[in-house]
Scaffold this motif. Structure first.
Motif, PDB file in Angstrom:
ATOM      1  N   SER A  95     -21.936 -27.403   8.980  1.00 38.83           N
ATOM      2  CA  SER A  95     -21.654 -28.241   7.969  1.00 38.83           C
ATOM      3  C   SER A  95     -23.157 -27.861   6.879  1.00 38.83           C
ATOM      4  O   SER A  95     -24.280 -27.587   7.810  1.00 38.83           O
ATOM      5  N   ASP A  96     -23.091 -27.273   6.197  1.00 36.72           N
ATOM      6  CA  ASP A  96     -24.358 -26.867   4.855  1.00 36.72           C
ATOM      7  C   ASP A  96     -25.140 -27.905   4.445  1.00 36.72           C
ATOM      8  O   ASP A  96     -25.978 -27.193   4.609  1.00 36.72           O
ATOM      9  N   SER A  97     -24.741 -29.416   4.557  1.00 32.09           N
ATOM     10  CA  SER A  97     -25.550 -30.142   4.748  1.00 32.09           C
ATOM     11  C   SER A  97     -26.226 -30.342   5.606  1.00 32.09           C
ATOM     12  O   SER A  97     -27.626 -30.782   5.640  1.00 32.09           O
ATOM     13  N   TYR A  98     -25.736 -30.528   6.515  1.00 33.46           N
ATOM     14  CA  TYR A  98     -26.637 -30.302   8.359  1.00 33.46           C
ATOM     15  C   TYR A  98     -27.405 -29.427   8.211  1.00 33.46           C
ATOM     16  O   TYR A  98     -28.804 -29.482   9.200  1.00 33.46           O
ATOM     17  N   THR A 101     -30.538 -30.346   6.101  1.00 34.65           N
ATOM     18  CA  THR A 101     -31.587 -30.918   6.519  1.00 34.65           C
ATOM     19  C   THR A 101     -32.398 -30.482   8.185  1.00 34.65           C
ATOM     20  O   THR A 101     -33.103 -30.670   8.305  1.00 34.65           O
TER      21      THR A 101
END
Length: 121
Positions: A95-98, A101
């Protein structure tokens, strides 16, 4: 924690497998798979995490993520035209988002900011 004699770190105790024929003889061949941990070497996940942290000062997932971020930082600078999505996937983040983060948690800035402030264009 249940079970007497388990001490600070709970683990499952298994008896070793019985010795095969001829294994007591000098020069006997080791059983197949010798040297690899088998079911008798499994340990409780909590015990593993505590032991790992006592050696590395990080939980296993933190350690793995730190290694991934270190590799991502190298690639961000060595491959200035690579997409951040591709770098994230290449170091093991689905995941790019993870990825963003975790990167920001370790480095204090986003992957894009890291690339821009460290000389890659």
């Amino acid at each position: 924690m249940s079970g007497a004699g388990r001490g600070r770190f709970p683990y499952r105790q298994h008896s070793p497998p019985p010795a095969g024929p001829g294994s007591h003889r000098k020069g006997a061949s080791p059983p197949s798979g010798a040297g690899r941990p088998g079911p008798e070497h499994r340990c409780d996940p909590q015990y593993f995490c505590e032991l790992f942290k006592s050696v590395t000062t990080q939980r296993p997932v933190e350690y793995i993520n730190q290694r991934r971020i270190d590799r991502a930082k190298e690639r961000l600078l060595k491959e200035p035209h690579a997409r951040i999505h591709d770098i994230a996937a290449g170091v093991g983040f689905e995941s790019d988002s993870y990825f963003g983060t975790v990167f920001k948690r370790f480095e204090g800035i986003s992957p894009r900011e890291y690339r821009e402030t460290n000389g890659a264009s």
